[in-house]
Scaffold this motif. Structure first.
Motif, PDB file in Angstrom:
ATOM      1  N   LYS A 177       0.779  -1.032   0.199  1.00 35.91           N
ATOM      2  CA  LYS A 177       0.056   0.074  -0.177  1.00 35.91           C
ATOM      3  C   LYS A 177       0.697   1.222  -0.034  1.00 35.91           C
ATOM      4  CE  LYS A 177      -4.517  -1.386   1.919  1.00 35.91           C
ATOM      5  NZ  LYS A 177      -5.442  -1.196   2.922  1.00 35.91           N
ATOM      6  N   THR A 195      -8.034   1.538  11.709  1.00 37.91           N
ATOM      7  CA  THR A 195      -7.067   1.721  10.603  1.00 37.91           C
ATOM      8  C   THR A 195      -5.886   2.273  10.733  1.00 37.91           C
ATOM      9  OG1 THR A 195      -8.205   3.575   9.923  1.00 37.91           O
ATOM     10  CG2 THR A 195      -9.100   1.848   9.116  1.00 37.91           C
ATOM     11  N   GLY A 206      -6.669  -5.327   1.997  1.00 37.83           N
ATOM     12  CA  GLY A 206      -6.150  -5.987   2.954  1.00 37.83           C
ATOM     13  C   GLY A 206      -7.067  -7.082   3.555  1.00 37.83           C
ATOM     14  N   ARG A 210      -6.464 -11.165   3.530  1.00 44.02           N
ATOM     15  CA  ARG A 210      -6.661 -11.842   4.887  1.00 44.02           C
ATOM     16  C   ARG A 210      -7.705 -13.054   4.409  1.00 44.02           C
ATOM     17  NH1 ARG A 210      -5.901  -7.975   7.622  1.00 44.02           N
ATOM     18  NH2 ARG A 210      -7.804  -7.195   7.572  1.00 44.02           N
ATOM     19  N   ARG A 243     -16.015  -5.416  -0.096  1.00 40.20           N
ATOM     20  CA  ARG A 243     -15.218  -4.265  -0.143  1.00 40.20           C
ATOM     21  C   ARG A 243     -15.626  -3.380  -1.371  1.00 40.20           C
ATOM     22  NH1 ARG A 243     -14.298  -3.508   3.950  1.00 40.20           N
ATOM     23  NH2 ARG A 243     -12.235  -2.310   3.633  1.00 40.20           N
TER      24      ARG A 243
HETATM   25  C1  LIG Z   1      -1.217  -6.066  16.435  1.00 41.45           C
HETATM   26  C2  LIG Z   1      -1.730  -5.115  15.101  1.00 41.45           C
HETATM   27  C3  LIG Z   1      -0.604  -4.309  14.662  1.00 41.45           C
HETATM   28  C4  LIG Z   1      -3.173  -5.128  14.915  1.00 41.45           C
HETATM   29  C5  LIG Z   1      -3.346  -4.374  13.962  1.00 41.45           C
HETATM   30  C6  LIG Z   1      -4.724  -4.686  13.219  1.00 41.45           C
HETATM   31  C7  LIG Z   1      -5.308  -3.867  12.202  1.00 41.45           C
HETATM   32  C8  LIG Z   1      -5.602  -2.498  12.565  1.00 41.45           C
HETATM   33  C9  LIG Z   1      -5.620  -3.909  10.970  1.00 41.45           C
HETATM   34  C10 LIG Z   1      -6.114  -3.096  10.055  1.00 41.45           C
HETATM   35  C11 LIG Z   1      -7.227  -3.788   9.351  1.00 41.45           C
HETATM   36  C12 LIG Z   1      -7.769  -2.961   8.117  1.00 41.45           C
HETATM   37  C13 LIG Z   1      -8.886  -1.774   8.438  1.00 41.45           C
HETATM   38  C14 LIG Z   1      -7.135  -3.119   6.954  1.00 41.45           C
HETATM   39  C15 LIG Z   1      -7.738  -2.344   5.677  1.00 41.45           C
HETATM   40  O1  LIG Z   1      -8.348  -3.284   4.924  1.00 41.45           O
HETATM   41  P1  LIG Z   1      -8.898  -2.683   3.037  1.00 41.45           P
HETATM   42  O2  LIG Z   1      -9.508  -3.976   3.006  1.00 41.45           O
HETATM   43  O3  LIG Z   1      -9.472  -1.756   3.269  1.00 41.45           O
HETATM   44  O4  LIG Z   1      -7.544  -2.590   2.790  1.00 41.45           O
END
Ligand SMILES: CC(C)=CCC/C(C)=C/CC/C(C)=C/COP(=O)(O)O
Length: 286
Positions: A177, A195, A206, A210, A243
């Protein structure tokens, strides 16, 4: 369904190989240099297309400098070979910008849950629920909890590797990203919980990486019953679809995300931490 070219040519519709005159689109030659006598609208359209403009901006400085100094054709000496190369984008470039234009248009059409007022706005809460099911925090927390609760060595091994896989996924997605820096679709409302700053970028998705990684992992190590396997695949697909419907991503972000997550699972398998490896690592630390 309205055509991308006809509806919004200024933003995402139409391809840079097309020129419009009196509402009609004409194809320009990709192989021959653009003649100075070409109608001005063709030249103007090339420059005004945002996708082409972005691609041109990413050209090397040498090449850009070359384009302003090579005045062979502009000074009336007739187009040189160099002009021909400069004025006519390569086939790959044209194919790429066309793909991007289709991607933007299709993603906009599919963003039907982007807000409450959208055509499928009533389904938005359900899509947000699916979004949470693919979020990093529940997955990391759930895996850590199972790891802590597991009383068998095999269970701990699987959970530990899933946890490592999830961390690896977060790191790789953050890197991609930050390098690509593709903006999220304009119709997205940035109301996701928890985020990082890099999550203002959309490529790759993301959630999709996942979903693909965890989906493959669950199918390979945990879920054996056929109906559950179908459910896992359905869930992964729905996470990706949600998404785009929520307007968070373009279609290509999700497709690339699925591919990246699929490959990440191979990486997890390659780096698999067995109890012996783990004991060796812990022994070295002690
Ligand atoms: C332990 C640790 C660093 C946890 C962080 C988990 C976290 C805040 C992940 C972000 C997930 C997220 C909102 C990703 C964005 O997904 P997209 O599909 O919008 O790219």
């Amino acid at each position: 369904m309205p055509s991308p070219k006809a509806k919004n040519p200024g933003r995402s519709g139409g391809s840079p190989v097309l020129g419009s005159s009196n509402g009609r689109y004409e194809f320009m030659s990709l192989t021959k240099p653009l003649n100075r006598s070409s109608p001005p609208h063709l030249l103007q359209r090339q420059g005004s297309d945002p996708t082409t403009a972005r691609l041109r901006a990413s050209e090397s400085p040498t090449r850009r400098r070359g384009s302003s100094s090579s005045t062979g054709s502009a000074s009336g000496q007739g187009p040189s070979d160099e002009d021909g190369i400069r004025l006519n984008p390569s086939f790959i470039r044209v194919a790429l910008s066309s793909l991007l234009a289709i991607d933007l248009w299709l993603s906009k059409q599919l963003g039907v849950c982007a807000c409450e007022d959208s055509s499928w706005g009533s389904v938005r809460p359900l899509m947000k629920l699916i979004e949470i099911s693919g979020h990093g925090i529940p997955w990391l927390a759930g895996t850590a909890y199972c790891l802590y609760k597991s009383d068998s060595a095999a269970g701990q091994e699987v959970m530990l590797n899933l946890f490592m896989g999830l961390m690896l996924d977060l790191i790789l997605v953050t890197i991609v990203k930050a390098v690509v820096r593709r903006r999220r679709p304009a119709h997205n409302r940035m109301d996701m919980f928890a985020t990082f700053s890099v999550d203002r970028y959309s490529f790759p998705s993301g959630h999709s990486t996942r979903a693909a990684l965890c989906g493959r992992f669950l199918l390979a190590h945990l879920v054996l019953a056929a109906p559950l396997r179908v459910l896992v695949m359905l869930w992964a697909g729905l996470v990706g679809l949600s998404r785009v419907l929520l307007g968070r991503h373009n279609v290509t972000d999700v497709l690339f995300g699925f591919w990246m997550g699929y490959c990440q699972y191979n990486l997890v398998e390659m780096l698999w931490l067995s109890p012996q490896t783990l004991q060796g690592l812990l022994g070295q630390l002690a």
